[in-house]
Each structure stands twice: as structure tokens, then as C-alpha cells.
Design a protein around this motif. Structure first.
Motif, PDB file in Angstrom:
ATOM      1  N   ARG A   1       2.266 -44.463  -9.199  1.00  0.00           N
ATOM      2  CA  ARG A   1       1.775 -43.339  -8.390  1.00  0.00           C
ATOM      3  C   ARG A   1       2.681 -43.089  -7.188  1.00  0.00           C
ATOM      4  O   ARG A   1       2.990 -41.947  -6.848  1.00  0.00           O
ATOM      5  CB  ARG A   1       0.346 -43.627  -7.918  1.00  0.00           C
ATOM      6  CG  ARG A   1      -0.719 -43.597  -9.017  1.00  0.00           C
ATOM      7  CD  ARG A   1      -1.044 -42.187  -9.454  1.00  0.00           C
ATOM      8  NE  ARG A   1      -2.098 -42.145 -10.448  1.00  0.00           N
ATOM      9  CZ  ARG A   1      -3.383 -41.895 -10.184  1.00  0.00           C
ATOM     10  NH1 ARG A   1      -3.775 -41.663  -8.943  1.00  0.00           N
ATOM     11  NH2 ARG A   1      -4.263 -41.855 -11.159  1.00  0.00           N
ATOM     12  N   ILE A   2       3.110 -44.170  -6.531  1.00  0.00           N
ATOM     13  CA  ILE A   2       3.949 -44.029  -5.329  1.00  0.00           C
ATOM     14  C   ILE A   2       5.320 -43.482  -5.682  1.00  0.00           C
ATOM     15  O   ILE A   2       5.884 -42.650  -4.962  1.00  0.00           O
ATOM     16  CB  ILE A   2       4.069 -45.394  -4.604  1.00  0.00           C
ATOM     17  CG1 ILE A   2       2.725 -45.771  -3.970  1.00  0.00           C
ATOM     18  CG2 ILE A   2       5.161 -45.357  -3.538  1.00  0.00           C
ATOM     19  CD1 ILE A   2       2.658 -47.205  -3.491  1.00  0.00           C
TER      20      ILE A   2
ATOM     21  N   ILE B   1       1.399 -48.259   0.077  1.00  0.00           N
ATOM     22  CA  ILE B   1       0.610 -49.028  -0.888  1.00  0.00           C
ATOM     23  C   ILE B   1      -0.880 -49.001  -0.536  1.00  0.00           C
ATOM     24  O   ILE B   1      -1.727 -48.747  -1.398  1.00  0.00           O
ATOM     25  CB  ILE B   1       1.112 -50.487  -0.949  1.00  0.00           C
ATOM     26  CG1 ILE B   1       2.565 -50.521  -1.426  1.00  0.00           C
ATOM     27  CG2 ILE B   1       0.232 -51.326  -1.877  1.00  0.00           C
ATOM     28  CD1 ILE B   1       3.236 -51.869  -1.290  1.00  0.00           C
TER      29      ILE B   1
ATOM     30  N   LEU C   1      -7.500 -48.573 -11.619  1.00  0.00           N
ATOM     31  CA  LEU C   1      -6.455 -49.574 -11.360  1.00  0.00           C
ATOM     32  C   LEU C   1      -5.998 -50.278 -12.634  1.00  0.00           C
ATOM     33  O   LEU C   1      -4.973 -50.965 -12.620  1.00  0.00           O
ATOM     34  CB  LEU C   1      -6.964 -50.606 -10.355  1.00  0.00           C
ATOM     35  CG  LEU C   1      -7.150 -50.097  -8.913  1.00  0.00           C
ATOM     36  CD1 LEU C   1      -7.903 -51.117  -8.086  1.00  0.00           C
ATOM     37  CD2 LEU C   1      -5.797 -49.781  -8.281  1.00  0.00           C
TER      38      LEU C   1
ATOM     39  N   CYS D   1      -2.403 -45.536  -1.117  1.00  0.00           N
ATOM     40  CA  CYS D   1      -2.546 -45.281  -2.551  1.00  0.00           C
ATOM     41  C   CYS D   1      -3.744 -46.038  -3.123  1.00  0.00           C
ATOM     42  O   CYS D   1      -4.547 -45.473  -3.873  1.00  0.00           O
ATOM     43  CB  CYS D   1      -1.259 -45.676  -3.268  1.00  0.00           C
ATOM     44  SG  CYS D   1      -1.283 -45.390  -5.057  1.00  0.00           S
ATOM     45  N   ALA D   2      -3.870 -47.314  -2.779  1.00  0.00           N
ATOM     46  CA  ALA D   2      -4.979 -48.130  -3.282  1.00  0.00           C
ATOM     47  C   ALA D   2      -6.327 -47.578  -2.811  1.00  0.00           C
ATOM     48  O   ALA D   2      -7.291 -47.497  -3.590  1.00  0.00           O
ATOM     49  CB  ALA D   2      -4.813 -49.571  -2.821  1.00  0.00           C
TER      50      ALA D   2
ATOM     51  N   LEU E   1      -7.069 -44.185  -4.626  1.00  0.00           N
ATOM     52  CA  LEU E   1      -7.342 -44.441  -6.041  1.00  0.00           C
ATOM     53  C   LEU E   1      -8.743 -45.015  -6.218  1.00  0.00           C
ATOM     54  O   LEU E   1      -9.492 -44.603  -7.116  1.00  0.00           O
ATOM     55  CB  LEU E   1      -6.287 -45.404  -6.588  1.00  0.00           C
ATOM     56  CG  LEU E   1      -6.050 -45.422  -8.095  1.00  0.00           C
ATOM     57  CD1 LEU E   1      -5.488 -44.088  -8.564  1.00  0.00           C
ATOM     58  CD2 LEU E   1      -5.087 -46.536  -8.471  1.00  0.00           C
TER      59      LEU E   1
ATOM     60  N   TYR F   1       1.048 -40.092  -1.493  1.00  0.00           N
ATOM     61  CA  TYR F   1       0.642 -41.343  -0.854  1.00  0.00           C
ATOM     62  C   TYR F   1       1.677 -41.765   0.179  1.00  0.00           C
ATOM     63  O   TYR F   1       2.885 -41.666  -0.055  1.00  0.00           O
ATOM     64  CB  TYR F   1       0.480 -42.440  -1.904  1.00  0.00           C
ATOM     65  CG  TYR F   1      -0.413 -42.026  -3.058  1.00  0.00           C
ATOM     66  CD1 TYR F   1      -1.795 -41.952  -2.908  1.00  0.00           C
ATOM     67  CD2 TYR F   1       0.136 -41.684  -4.295  1.00  0.00           C
ATOM     68  CE1 TYR F   1      -2.609 -41.555  -3.962  1.00  0.00           C
ATOM     69  CE2 TYR F   1      -0.669 -41.287  -5.350  1.00  0.00           C
ATOM     70  CZ  TYR F   1      -2.038 -41.223  -5.173  1.00  0.00           C
ATOM     71  OH  TYR F   1      -2.843 -40.831  -6.216  1.00  0.00           O
TER      72      TYR F   1
ATOM     73  N   ALA G   1       6.144 -51.875  -3.519  1.00  0.00           N
ATOM     74  CA  ALA G   1       5.225 -51.956  -4.656  1.00  0.00           C
ATOM     75  C   ALA G   1       5.888 -52.624  -5.853  1.00  0.00           C
ATOM     76  O   ALA G   1       5.235 -53.343  -6.616  1.00  0.00           O
ATOM     77  CB  ALA G   1       4.757 -50.550  -5.034  1.00  0.00           C
TER      78      ALA G   1
ATOM     79  N   LEU H   1      -0.224 -48.677  -8.937  1.00  0.00           N
ATOM     80  CA  LEU H   1       0.138 -48.266  -7.569  1.00  0.00           C
ATOM     81  C   LEU H   1       1.614 -47.902  -7.483  1.00  0.00           C
ATOM     82  O   LEU H   1       1.990 -46.899  -6.872  1.00  0.00           O
ATOM     83  CB  LEU H   1      -0.193 -49.388  -6.576  1.00  0.00           C
ATOM     84  CG  LEU H   1      -1.667 -49.785  -6.442  1.00  0.00           C
ATOM     85  CD1 LEU H   1      -1.811 -50.917  -5.433  1.00  0.00           C
ATOM     86  CD2 LEU H   1      -2.526 -48.599  -6.028  1.00  0.00           C
ATOM     87  N   LYS H   2       2.462 -48.710  -8.116  1.00  0.00           N
ATOM     88  CA  LYS H   2       3.900 -48.446  -8.085  1.00  0.00           C
ATOM     89  C   LYS H   2       4.233 -47.113  -8.750  1.00  0.00           C
ATOM     90  O   LYS H   2       5.021 -46.321  -8.236  1.00  0.00           O
ATOM     91  CB  LYS H   2       4.651 -49.579  -8.788  1.00  0.00           C
ATOM     92  CG  LYS H   2       6.167 -49.444  -8.718  1.00  0.00           C
ATOM     93  CD  LYS H   2       6.857 -50.351  -9.710  1.00  0.00           C
ATOM     94  CE  LYS H   2       6.739 -49.805 -11.110  1.00  0.00           C
ATOM     95  NZ  LYS H   2       7.499 -48.550 -11.326  1.00  0.00           N
TER      96      LYS H   2
END
Length: 315
Positions: free
Chosen positions: A248-249, A264, A280, A267-268, A271, A261, A188, A245-246
Motif C-alpha cells: 500500500r505504501i 507505516i 491485513l 497505513c496500519a 487499513l 499514506y 516497511a 502495508l509495504k
């Protein structure tokens, strides 16, 4: 010392000075960005100002600088790698390093983004845990002391729940997962930093070129600063979904009801389905306010040649 060695050393100094000054100025906004991106819905913070006010009330002034020590320690090599790598690839890919060639400039930016991730990924991994600790503490209080929904990075250590430290987090990650623990979210980070650099460096170079003086052969500090701010803002907003995304991960410790998650794509998908497409763009304004002055200062210092002045003074 050869002229090439002098140039590399000057770039390291320029990157370090710019990074230290920039991070000190904008870190509270970066903390607000992380907390806004990690919250599910709008249950705690209504926006950047609300987040900063609540953080200051609950954790004091220095609470807004949680995680700053990690950034200040690693921002010098990160900025030095990013700026020096871009210059290196520009000179490698273009005949004189100055000729305008958009494709080559984008390729040089891509190379710079790939190089900097070596430092950026572990730096942000540790920074995010420290920045989000206050949000999680408030989340637990708001949930009547309910336990978090996933295992924390501290393996249950009580002291870590009170005041985590970068050293302790890094040690626990290395002990439990090895070096890979510090590089969680590497993919990510690549996806965010490479497009950012592809957009930022060519855009900055072309904007800055508009202000180059025929007499001195370079732009003024003010023009370089404004060019850096403008290019940084545009690039930051464009890659915000990848930054969300980064974040959250890489966030290891979750609040009650918050998802973990597997990657990637997972997670996407979560979300998008649970919080909608607007999620986003969480923290987009904060990110622009962080990146604009950070890169404006970086390019201003770079073009002022502070590193060259320091080396001349030391000779």
C-alpha cells in the motif's frame, strides 16, 4: 581463483538460476497478490483465480507478467545477496557454520534480510507500479472515467497512463525525488524482510537437516525442495500483514477514493479502521503460493550445486 572466490561466484550463479526459474513460474500469482492487496474491499476481484481470469481477459496472457522484466533483471543479485549473506553470517556466528544454534541462526537470517533490502526495495517499488497498472485501468473504467485521487508517478504524462515502463517510472522518480524515490517504503520493506528471514532460514536449516544423508553429507534435491517450500510458506503467511502495508505504501498511483499514506503507522491505522483486521491478511494465500515454490526451487538449486557445476565446466 581461490576457493573462497569460487564459493562466492557459485552462490551468485545458484541464486541467479533459482531466482530466474522461480520468478518465471510464479509471477502471475505475485501479480494477483499485489492487486488483491491494493484493492479496497472486493469491488473488482473476488480472489486469486478471479483476478487472474479477469487479467487474462482484459490484458492477455502477457498482461499477467507485467513487471516481470524488473524482477528477472534484479532477482539474481537479490537472491545471491540473500543466500550468500545468510551463509556468511552463519559461518561468522557459529564455529563451523553447521552446528545447530537457533539464536545464532535467527541472527544470521536477520543479517541476510537487512542486506537484501538494498536490491529488494527499488525492485519491488518498480514492480508494484507495473503490476497494479491494469487494476487502476479497470478501476477508472468502472468509475466512469473518474480521475485518480492522487498524483501519479508520471507527473501527468499521457503515455504513462496507457503503458507505463520500469525505465520511465524510475527516471521520473529519480528526477523528482532523487534516489529516495526508489527507496520509498524502505522501512516497511525492512519490517517485512527481516522477520521473514529470521523465520525462514532457521526453519529451513532445521527441516533440511532432517534429510541429510550420512553418505553424501547433504540432503537430496527433493528434501531440500520440500523444506524450502514448507519454510517459505510459513514465513510468508506470518509476515503477510507487513507485506500488505509495504504494498500500500509503495503504490504511488491511487484509484478513486483510495487513500494515500504518510507512513507505516498511518497505513496500519487506516487499513484497520476502514477495512477491518482481515484486510491485513489480503493476498496471504497468493503469497504462500509464490514464496513456497520460489524458495523451494532456490534451495533445491543451491543444494544441487548448479553454480559449482557451471564453474567446473568453464574451467
Amino acid at each position: 581463483m581461490s576457493s573462497q572466490d569460487l564459493s562466492i561466484t557459485a552462490k551468485v550463479i545458484n541464486g541467479g538460476v533459482a531466482g530466474l526459474v522461480g520468478v518465471t513460474c510464479v509471477f502471475p500469482i505475485d501479480l494477483a497478490k499485489t492487486r488483491l492487496q491494493n484493492q479496497h474491499g472486493r469491488d473488482m476481484y473476488k480472489g486469486m483465480i478471479d483476478c487472474l481470469m479477469k487479467t487474462a481477459r482484459a490484458e492477455g496472457f502477457f498482461g499477467m507478467y507485467r513487471g516481470a522484466a524488473v524482477n528477472l533483471a534484479l532477482v539474481t543479485p537479490e537472491k545471491a545477496i540473500k543466500l550468500a549473506a545468510n551463509d556468511f553470517f552463519r559461518q561468522l556466528l557459529m564455529e563451523d557454520g553447521m552446528q545447530r544454534n537457533l539464536k545464532m541462526e535467527m541472527l544470521a537470517g536477520c543479517g541476510a534480510g537487512m542486506c537484501q533490502v538494498v536490491v529488494t526495495c527499488p525492485m519491488e517499488m518498480l514492480k508494484i507500479q507495473l503490476q497494479d497498472a491494469g487494476r487502476l485501468a479497470g478501476h477508472r473504467q468502472g468509475s466512469a472515467g473518474a480521475p485518480p485521487s492522487s498524483r501519479s508517478y508520471s507527473m501527468g504524462s499521457p503515455s504513462t497512463h496507457k503503458r507505463p515502463s520500469a525505465t520511465l517510472i524510475a527516471w521520473e522518480l529519480l528526477r523528482a525525488q532523487g534516489l529516495a524515490g526508489l527507496y520509498k517504503g524502505l522501512g516497511a520493506t525492512f519490517l517485512r524482510d527481516i522477520p521473514f528471514s529470521i523465520i525462514y532460514f532457521p526453519l529451513f536449516a532445521n527441516l533440511n537437516n532432517l534429510g541429510v544423508s550420512e553418505r553424501t553429507g547433504k540432503a537430496s534435491f527433493a528434501h531440500s525442495f520440500v523444506s524450502g517450500c514448507a519454510a517459505g510458506s510459513v514465513a510468508a503467511v506470518v509476515v503477510t500483514p507487513l507485506d500488505v502495508l509495504k504494498t500500500r505504501i509503495q503504490t504511488l498511483k491511487k484509484g478513486l477514493g483510495e487513500d494515500s499514506y504518510s507512513g507505516i503507522a498511518d497505513c496500519a491505522r487506516k487499513l484497520w479502521t476502514q477495512e477491518g483486521p482481515a484486510a491485513l491478511m489480503k493476498g496471504a494465500g497468493c503469497r504462500a503460493l509464490v514464496i513456497a515454490p520460489l524458495f523451494g526451487i532456490a534451495q533445491g538449486v543451491y543444494f544441487l550445486g548448479i553454480g559449482e557445476c557451471v564453474l567446473q565446466w568453464l574451467e
